[in-house]
Design an enzyme around this catalytic site. Structure first.
Site, short mmCIF file in Angstrom:
data_model
loop_
_atom_site.label_atom_id
_atom_site.label_comp_id
_atom_site.label_asym_id
_atom_site.label_seq_id
_atom_site.Cartn_x
_atom_site.Cartn_y
_atom_site.Cartn_z
N TYR A 73 -3.34 -11.62 14.55
CA TYR A 73 -3.20 -10.42 13.71
C TYR A 73 -4.31 -9.41 14.04
O TYR A 73 -4.04 -8.24 14.30
CB TYR A 73 -3.25 -10.83 12.23
CG TYR A 73 -3.31 -9.67 11.26
CD1 TYR A 73 -2.19 -8.88 11.02
CD2 TYR A 73 -4.49 -9.37 10.56
CE1 TYR A 73 -2.24 -7.81 10.12
CE2 TYR A 73 -4.55 -8.32 9.66
CZ TYR A 73 -3.42 -7.55 9.44
OH TYR A 73 -3.48 -6.50 8.57
N LYS A 80 -3.81 -5.69 15.74
CA LYS A 80 -4.23 -4.46 15.05
C LYS A 80 -5.26 -3.69 15.90
O LYS A 80 -5.24 -2.46 15.95
CB LYS A 80 -4.81 -4.78 13.67
CG LYS A 80 -3.84 -5.39 12.67
CD LYS A 80 -2.73 -4.47 12.22
CE LYS A 80 -3.20 -3.31 11.39
NZ LYS A 80 -2.04 -2.51 10.87
N TRP A 88 -8.61 -7.28 2.22
CA TRP A 88 -8.31 -8.05 1.01
C TRP A 88 -7.55 -7.22 -0.03
O TRP A 88 -7.94 -7.11 -1.19
CB TRP A 88 -9.60 -8.59 0.39
CG TRP A 88 -10.34 -9.61 1.20
CD1 TRP A 88 -10.30 -9.80 2.55
CD2 TRP A 88 -11.25 -10.61 0.70
NE1 TRP A 88 -11.12 -10.84 2.91
CE2 TRP A 88 -11.72 -11.35 1.80
CE3 TRP A 88 -11.72 -10.94 -0.57
CZ2 TRP A 88 -12.63 -12.41 1.66
CZ3 TRP A 88 -12.64 -11.98 -0.70
CH2 TRP A 88 -13.07 -12.70 0.40
N ASP A 112 12.53 1.48 12.20
CA ASP A 112 11.94 0.27 12.78
C ASP A 112 11.01 0.74 13.89
O ASP A 112 11.47 1.20 14.94
CB ASP A 112 13.04 -0.65 13.34
CG ASP A 112 12.46 -1.94 13.91
OD1 ASP A 112 11.23 -1.99 14.15
OD2 ASP A 112 13.23 -2.90 14.10
N LEU A 146 0.83 -1.21 0.00
CA LEU A 146 0.00 0.00 0.00
C LEU A 146 0.87 1.26 0.00
O LEU A 146 0.58 2.23 -0.71
CB LEU A 146 -0.91 -0.01 1.23
CG LEU A 146 -1.74 1.26 1.46
CD1 LEU A 146 -2.69 1.51 0.30
CD2 LEU A 146 -2.53 1.16 2.77
N1 LIG Z 1 -2.82 -6.70 2.88
C1 LIG Z 1 -4.08 -6.70 3.28
O1 LIG Z 1 -4.92 -7.44 2.75
C2 LIG Z 1 -4.54 -5.80 4.40
C3 LIG Z 1 -5.88 -5.89 4.83
C4 LIG Z 1 -6.30 -5.04 5.86
C5 LIG Z 1 -5.43 -4.11 6.41
N2 LIG Z 1 -4.14 -4.06 5.97
C6 LIG Z 1 -3.26 -3.09 6.61
O2 LIG Z 1 -2.84 -2.16 5.61
C7 LIG Z 1 -1.49 -1.75 5.87
C8 LIG Z 1 -0.64 -1.98 4.64
O3 LIG Z 1 -0.69 -3.36 4.28
P1 LIG Z 1 0.22 -3.96 3.11
O4 LIG Z 1 -0.49 -5.17 2.62
O5 LIG Z 1 0.62 -2.88 2.18
O6 LIG Z 1 1.46 -4.46 3.97
P2 LIG Z 1 2.91 -4.91 3.50
O7 LIG Z 1 3.02 -4.96 2.02
O8 LIG Z 1 3.22 -6.15 4.29
O9 LIG Z 1 3.79 -3.70 4.01
C9 LIG Z 1 4.08 -3.54 5.36
C10 LIG Z 1 5.46 -2.92 5.43
O10 LIG Z 1 5.81 -2.74 6.80
C11 LIG Z 1 7.18 -3.06 6.92
N3 LIG Z 1 7.51 -3.37 8.30
C12 LIG Z 1 7.43 -4.55 8.95
N4 LIG Z 1 7.88 -4.41 10.21
C13 LIG Z 1 8.26 -3.11 10.35
C14 LIG Z 1 8.83 -2.38 11.42
N5 LIG Z 1 9.10 -2.94 12.59
N6 LIG Z 1 9.12 -1.07 11.22
C15 LIG Z 1 8.86 -0.49 10.03
N7 LIG Z 1 8.34 -1.15 8.97
C16 LIG Z 1 8.03 -2.44 9.14
C17 LIG Z 1 7.34 -4.26 6.01
O11 LIG Z 1 8.69 -4.49 5.73
P3 LIG Z 1 9.15 -6.01 5.33
O12 LIG Z 1 8.38 -6.35 4.11
O13 LIG Z 1 10.60 -5.86 5.11
O14 LIG Z 1 8.78 -6.87 6.50
C18 LIG Z 1 6.54 -3.80 4.79
O15 LIG Z 1 7.34 -3.02 3.95
C19 LIG Z 1 -1.06 -2.52 7.11
O16 LIG Z 1 -1.27 -1.72 8.23
C20 LIG Z 1 -2.00 -3.70 7.16
O17 LIG Z 1 -2.17 -4.18 8.49
C21 LIG Z 1 -3.68 -4.86 4.97
#
Ligand SMILES: NC(=O)c1ccc[n+]([C@@H]2O[C@H](COP(=O)([O-])OP(=O)(O)OC[C@H]3O[C@@H](n4cnc5c(N)ncnc54)[C@H](OP(=O)(O)O)[C@@H]3O)[C@@H](O)[C@H]2O)c1
Length: 283
Positions: A115, A119, A140, A26, A2
């Site tokens: 999870y 959250k 999703w 971090d 995202l």
């Molecule tokens: N994906 C979904 O379907 C979904 C659904 C509902 C809500 N969300 C929420 O939407 C947001 C974005 O999701 P996304 O799917 O784009 O997630 P993502 O692709 O997994 O991105 C999360 C990022 O956070 C980084 N990260 C992990 N641990 C960290 C730390 N300690 N400090 C700083 N950065 C850290 C990760 O790095 P690494 O990759 O190196 O670990 C990754 O770059 C999140 O808050 C998620 O909970 C996502």
């Protein structure tokens, strides 16, 4: 996933937007996180950092809470020091899926997995610490910059010819570009509180899989519907966690388009047209 789309969408309205990944910040480190945020003196901090591996969270409970909950608190503490607003991305997995109809923002949460619990704790920290917060629950997600369900279905379709996908979980597949536009609108309106934002209409993962193959002209690949029980994943997921996004529309005027439209755009933006897939499979 995202974060990168969000920066591209925000840039025209907010040219000073900057994005940091794990190698630059971090969020588990309270002091460093606060110093980094203070040093930038932002007006708004958008926290999209998370431990998003839902099954992994079951095995690594401490890590899930350290990033998704304590990390959210650390970001908020940093933002408080420079009086910045915090936007926190949350999830439909704060709900148990038992309501039987779309969830509104004030429905009581009851997460089924680690999870979702982590959250929700992040949401609660923010609400306890600050007034100027925006919590946006989504679901999703798929997008050009991350591993996601759509890319995985297309990869497996090429490799296997037959796929098994669950048909007893209902939600709304959401394109990160569409979500980024909604976030941009919410930030520009300077609103506070909890909002739901996901693409319109709903389906099962199985129906989503069928649409992915249809729009990619790969209907010859068979999909077998299976139950969540048969898939036997570590984390329990809600069976019906559709989010009601009317508040978002009322406040910003942004109506999230139906998910099939977002999917078509993603497939063409990510280069997943049939010709590209055929070329890739001959390599
Ligand atoms: N994906 C979904 O379907 C979904 C659904 C509902 C809500 N969300 C929420 O939407 C947001 C974005 O999701 P996304 O799917 O784009 O997630 P993502 O692709 O997994 O991105 C999360 C990022 O956070 C980084 N990260 C992990 N641990 C960290 C730390 N300690 N400090 C700083 N950065 C850290 C990760 O790095 P690494 O990759 O190196 O670990 C990754 O770059 C999140 O808050 C998620 O909970 C996502």
């Amino acid at each position: 996933m995202l974060g990168r789309d969000l920066i591209e969408i925000l840039q025209p309205s907010f040219p000073e937007v900057a994005g940091w990944d794990l190698d630059e910040i971090d969020i588990r480190q309270e002091r460093e996180t606060a110093l980094r945020i203070e040093g930038f003196r932002p007006d708004v901090v958008i926290n999209v950092a998370a431990y998003t591996d839902v099954d992994g969270c079951e095995l690594e409970r401490e890590k899930a809470f350290a990033i998704n909950a304590e990390g959210a608190k650390n970001v908020a503490l940093g933002a408080l020091k420079c009086r910045a607003k915090v936007v926190y991305l949350s999830t439909d997995y704060v709900f148990d899926g038992e309501k039987g109809e779309p969830y509104i923002e004030s429905d009581p949460p009851r997460p089924l997995n680690v999870y979702g619990h982590s959250k929700l704790k992040g949401e609660q920290y923010l609400q306890a610490l600050m007034d100027d917060i925006l919590i946006v629950r989504t679901q999703w997600l798929y997008g050009r910059y991350g591993r996601n369900f759509v890319a995985s279905v297309l990869r497996q379709a090429k490799e296997k010819g037959v796929l098994s996908i669950v048909n007893d979980q209902i939600g709304s597949p959401t394109y990160t570009v569409d979500l980024s536009r909604a976030l941009s609108a919410l930030i520009r309106q300077e609103v506070r509180g909890i909002f739901h934002a996901a693409n319109g209409d709903s389906c099962s993962w199985y129906a989503f899989g069928q649409a992915i193959l249809k729009f990619s002209e790969m209907e010859r690949v068979k999909i077998m519907p299976i139950s969540s029980k048969e898939l036997c994943r570590r984390a329990v997921r809600p069976s019906h966690s559709v989010l009601d996004c009317r508040k978002l529309e009322e406040v910003t005027g942004v109506a999230m388009r139906p998910w099939p439209e977002g999917l078509k755009d993603y497939l063409s933006a990510a280069g997943f047209q049939k010709r590209t897939l055929d070329e890739r499979s001959t390599r």
